[in-house]
Design an enzyme around this catalytic site. Structure first.
Site, PDB file in Angstrom:
ATOM      1  N   ASP A  43       0.864  -1.169   0.000  1.00 45.21           N
ATOM      2  CA  ASP A  43       0.000   0.000   0.000  1.00 45.21           C
ATOM      3  C   ASP A  43       0.906   1.226   0.000  1.00 45.21           C
ATOM      4  O   ASP A  43       1.672   1.436   0.945  1.00 45.21           O
ATOM      5  CB  ASP A  43      -0.904  -0.016   1.240  1.00 45.21           C
ATOM      6  CG  ASP A  43      -1.854   1.164   1.309  1.00 45.21           C
ATOM      7  OD1 ASP A  43      -1.518   2.236   0.789  1.00 45.21           O
ATOM      8  OD2 ASP A  43      -2.931   1.017   1.917  1.00 45.21           O
TER       9      ASP A  43
ATOM     10  N   LYS B 271      -3.457  12.511  -2.114  1.00 51.67           N
ATOM     11  CA  LYS B 271      -2.555  12.999  -1.072  1.00 51.67           C
ATOM     12  C   LYS B 271      -1.409  13.766  -1.725  1.00 51.67           C
ATOM     13  O   LYS B 271      -1.565  14.910  -2.131  1.00 51.67           O
ATOM     14  CB  LYS B 271      -2.051  11.821  -0.227  1.00 51.67           C
ATOM     15  CG  LYS B 271      -3.163  11.013   0.457  1.00 51.67           C
ATOM     16  CD  LYS B 271      -2.586   9.900   1.296  1.00 51.67           C
ATOM     17  CE  LYS B 271      -3.646   8.935   1.820  1.00 51.67           C
ATOM     18  NZ  LYS B 271      -4.629   9.579   2.687  1.00 51.67           N
TER      19      LYS B 271
ATOM     20  N   ARG C   3      -1.480  14.538  13.539  1.00 57.03           N
ATOM     21  CA  ARG C   3      -0.550  14.308  12.425  1.00 57.03           C
ATOM     22  C   ARG C   3      -0.222  15.616  11.726  1.00 57.03           C
ATOM     23  O   ARG C   3      -1.121  16.389  11.386  1.00 57.03           O
ATOM     24  CB  ARG C   3      -1.136  13.329  11.403  1.00 57.03           C
ATOM     25  CG  ARG C   3      -1.206  11.914  11.848  1.00 57.03           C
ATOM     26  CD  ARG C   3      -1.460  10.972  10.680  1.00 57.03           C
ATOM     27  NE  ARG C   3      -2.522  11.434   9.783  1.00 57.03           N
ATOM     28  CZ  ARG C   3      -2.928  10.761   8.712  1.00 57.03           C
ATOM     29  NH1 ARG C   3      -2.349   9.615   8.394  1.00 57.03           N
ATOM     30  NH2 ARG C   3      -3.908  11.226   7.952  1.00 57.03           N
TER      31      ARG C   3
END
Length: 425
Positions: A216, A242, A394
């Protein structure tokens, strides 16, 4: 006799603002920040590992597509270019960010659907083997898909339990694989901790046991070097919204090594994966190449924006060197950790990401029990990290669009919000 010589004054060490300014001034990729559409109410965007900013070129491309290509060419667009887009853009992704030769990468469904197709195909390609190795820290989609397939196919999941602040090691995989292992499914960069797995050696260990490997790449493609061909990887999947800045819900990519393609049968047999889609034949016959892993009609609009980010990544490598993007990622996360140690660790914040840059992707996770409440305060101020349970914040730093000043502003805002939250508790 009194000396008239003034005392020597030691200059104060530069503060976070001065350090950030110096890093931005020395950044060979700094000019690329101007290639992204600014956000009027955002002062620090620290969530590029969840959703990348739109590029200016993509904003223009999307508008132009609606009024020119779609409106003008209409159904003719399929014959002229759209039909080839999933493979043409797949090859570009392969070349620019995956280290993959042409004919092995496609753009298709969501990451979840591509994972399902590739896992099912891999399991069927290892008859007599009934185990799939996966770790408890893997992204929920990966775990959920595997749980469903295991129930569907009567397979067994062999769970690895990595250090939550790190990730799966080569030794752990070596201890888990064996004659029953059909497939190993791992994330190259752990979604929570940011741990960067040693993909090449892990792949070799799995192969030595006769198993296939599926990586992944959601949190690495576009920010961390990937070398699928050199690592002899079998299968891979990853999203494009992303670090590839394809936009919300842009379709994912899949990779199938060339010599495996004819041996794998994907389970979702749709017309776009057949050998002659527009013949509308009575029976399904798979395409001879990687197109066989497509299913339904490609999301043409969803594939538009990622092309502009691939252009920028190519340009960055040409201008500043092949390692420039990774070098910027390492500097960004290193600066973030320096600020966290200086400003947040004294407040009880704990670093939950690897400190060794060779083991770290492009995001840093920090933990504190108050972060679930702090994140709302930050968003209201235009500082945008994300929260991951149980108590992780994060900081996702996209190399081409994130400045060191943003990191400085963001970490200082976290400190202020944390002080406010603890004071009012």
């Amino acid at each position: 006799m009194t000396s008239t010589t003034p005392p020597v004054r030691r200059s104060a060490a530069p503060g976070p603002t001065e350090r950030a300014a110096a890093l931005d001034a020395a950044d060979p990729l700094a000019r690329f920040r101007e290639e992204f559409v600014p956000s009027a109410d955002v002062v620090a965007y620290l969530d590029g590992n969840s959703l990348g900013r739109p590029t200016r070129a993509s904003a223009e491309r999307l508008a132009r597509f609606a009024t020119e290509e779609w409106a003008s060419r209409l159904i003719r667009g399929w014959d002229e270019s759209w039909y080839e887009l999933p493979l043409a853009i797949g090859d570009r992704i392969g070349e620019t960010v995956l280290g993959a030769a042409p004919g092995q990468t496609f753009v298709g469904d969501s990451t979840t659907v591509i994972l399902y197709k590739l896992v099912r195909a891999a399991l069927d390609a290892r008859p007599g083997r009934t185990e799939i190795v996966v770790d408890t820290g893997n992204f929920p989609t990966d775990r959920f898909v595997l749980q469903g397939i295991a129930a569907e196919r009567g397979a067994t999941l062999r769970w690895l339990s990595p250090d939550p602040d790190a990730g799966v090691t080569t030794d752990q995989v070596a201890d888990a694989v064996g004659p029953e292992t059909a497939l190993v499914v791992l994330s190259h960069v752990a979604y929570r901790s940011g741990y960067l797995a040693d993909a090449g050696p892990i792949t070799r260990v799995a192969h030595d046991a006769g198993a296939l490997v599926l990586w992944d790449l959601c949190h690495s493609a576009g920010a961390v070097p990937v070398a699928l061909d050199a690592w002899d990887v079998d299968l891979a999947a990853g999203c494009t919204y992303k670090y590839l800045n394809g936009g919300p819900g842009s379709p994912a990519f899949g990779y199938v090594r060339a010599d495996l393609q004819a041996a794998l049968t994907q389970p979702i047999q749709g017309w776009m994966g057949s050998d002659a889609p527009f013949e509308m034949g009575p029976e399904y016959a798979p395409h001879t190449g990687v197109r066989r892993f497509l299913s339904g009609t490609p999301a043409v609009v969803g594939m538009l924006a990622m092309q502009d980010m691939l252009d920028l990544l190519d340009e960055a490598c040409n201008v500043a060197g092949a390692d420039a993007v990774r070098d910027k990622s390492v500097r960004l996360t290193g600066f973030a950790l320096d600020l966290v140690d200086e400003l947040l660790v004294p407040l009880g914040v704990r670093v939950a990401s690897p400190r060794d840059p060779a083991r770290r992707g492009s995001h840093v996770t920090i933990d504190h029990a108050a972060f679930e409440h702090v994140v709302g305060r930050l968003w209201a101020q235009g500082v945008v990290p994300d929260f991951r349970r149980p108590d992780g914040l994060r900081l996702g730093l996209s190399p081409l669009s994130t400045s060191f000043a943003e990191v400085q502003v963001g970490v200082e805002a976290v400190r202020a919000a944390l002080l406010d939250e603890t004071a009012s508790a």
